[in-house]
Enzyme design. Structure first.
Site, PDB file in Angstrom:
ATOM      1  CG  HIS A 176     -63.008 -27.255  -9.935  1.00 32.12           C
ATOM      2  ND1 HIS A 176     -63.126 -28.174 -10.951  1.00 32.12           N
ATOM      3  CD2 HIS A 176     -62.337 -26.187 -10.465  1.00 32.12           C
ATOM      4  CE1 HIS A 176     -62.561 -27.684 -12.043  1.00 32.12           C
ATOM      5  NE2 HIS A 176     -62.070 -26.489 -11.773  1.00 32.12           N
ATOM      6  CB  SER A 182     -59.619 -26.391 -14.054  1.00 31.95           C
ATOM      7  OG  SER A 182     -60.918 -25.921 -14.345  1.00 31.95           O
ATOM      8  CD  GLU A 196     -64.525 -31.424  -9.815  1.00 33.41           C
ATOM      9  OE1 GLU A 196     -64.522 -30.384 -10.495  1.00 33.41           O
ATOM     10  OE2 GLU A 196     -63.489 -32.059  -9.505  1.00 33.41           O
TER      11      GLU A 196
END
Length: 310
Positions: A277, A153, A247
């Site tokens: 995710h 991320s 996602e």
């Protein structure tokens, strides 16, 4: 918080992400979101038995050595692991399990960096800390050690940004970069953010807007050191990018790879169906083992090469 039926699409990993953020957490703002994210990771992502950790001062930045069972500290492969959390949450300690599995995939060890978090420490504090840790790692281990930058991320974006800045500052290049579901564009210009609204178990435009604002605090969202989707990648190490096909940040991953290739770099994208995710976080996720194995193959293909982008 997404509706419960979203979790049903993605199994246990979806359950974890949907249940992570309660209305009470959201009401508490960034402090509540930070608390909830770390609670989720420490609850469902505990490391396997035998993983050893050691606190270290990495050039003035707190970090953790993470070593899988029976891994010798002198092994010359180190994964510099950068946790996710949208720049406002996460911690090295909460990412020990993924750091250990990344290290195991390369038969090495990991250094998990506790970079400073926003909004108390806005851009470029996180990247500054990563660069301090990277310089310390190079100085401490010498040029015989091969370093792989990896993150999920926001951490995936940081890994790519660190590769850009290392090149610009003339540091020895890492062997490769692994970005998992990278938050690559803090201007939030990817169409998939809105296209997946309400169907992504972890990410929404409102959440991303809050995270971006907390981190940037008025700085240019298209600065390549904040948003690698706008970087120039000639002369940087190859990237391996993983994301879930459905996602909200899938276009961030796709655009990052396209930008790397368009500007003279080397990048590979792998999208996984029916995943969430940053799914490699969850060892019980159906494709986590395959993704880590692919990372291992990518890393090992790089370890005997020194030319960036080769």
């Amino acid at each position: 918080m997404q509706p419960p039926e979203v979790a049903d699409l993605y199994g246990a990993a979806g359950d974890a992400e949907v249940g992570a953020f309660t209305p009470v957490d959201h009401a508490a703002g960034w402090k509540g979101l930070r608390r909830a994210y770390e609670r989720m990771l420490t609850t469902v992502c505990s490391p396997a038995p035998g993983v050893r950790t050691e606190h270290v001062d990495a050039g003035g930045v707190p970090a953790l050595w993470v070593r899988p069972q029976d891994r010798h500290p002198a092994n010359p492969v180190v994964v510099l692991y950068l946790h996710g959390g949208g720049y406002i949450g996460g911690a090295a300690a909460a990412g020990i399990d993924l750091a250990a599995r990344l290290a195991d995939a390369v038969n090495g060890q990991a250094l998990a960096v506790d970079y400073r978090l926003a909004p108390e420490n806005p851009y470029p504090s996180a990247l500054d800390d990563v660069m301090c840790a990277l310089r310390w790692l190079v100085e401490r281990t010498g040029h015989e050690t091969k370093i792989i930058l990896a993150g999920d991320s926001a951490g995936g974006a940081l890994a790519a940004c660190a590769a850009l800045r290392a090149r610009d500052e003339g540091l020895a290049p890492a062997a490769g970069v692994h970005a998992m579901s990278p938050l690559a564009d803090l201007s939030l210009g990817s169409p998939s953010i809105d296209e997946r609204e309400g169907t992504d178990a972890a990410v929404s435009r409102d959440l991303l807007t809050d995270m971006s604002a907390c981190y940037l605090q008025g700085r240019d969202p298209q600065d390549p050191y904040a948003s690698p989707a706008f970087g120039e990648f000639r002369g940087t190490p190859p990237l391996l990018v993983h994301a879930a096909a459905n996602e909200a940040l899938v276009d961030d991953a796709t655009r990052l790879v396209e930008r790397v290739v368009a500007t003279g770099g080397n990048a590979t994208l792998r999208l996984y169906d029916d995943e969430v995710h940053a799914f490699p976080l969850f060892r019980f996720s159906p494709d986590a083992a395959e993704a880590l194995a692919e990372f291992g193959r990518f890393a090992h293909s790089r370890l005997n090469r020194t030319a960036p982008g080769g």
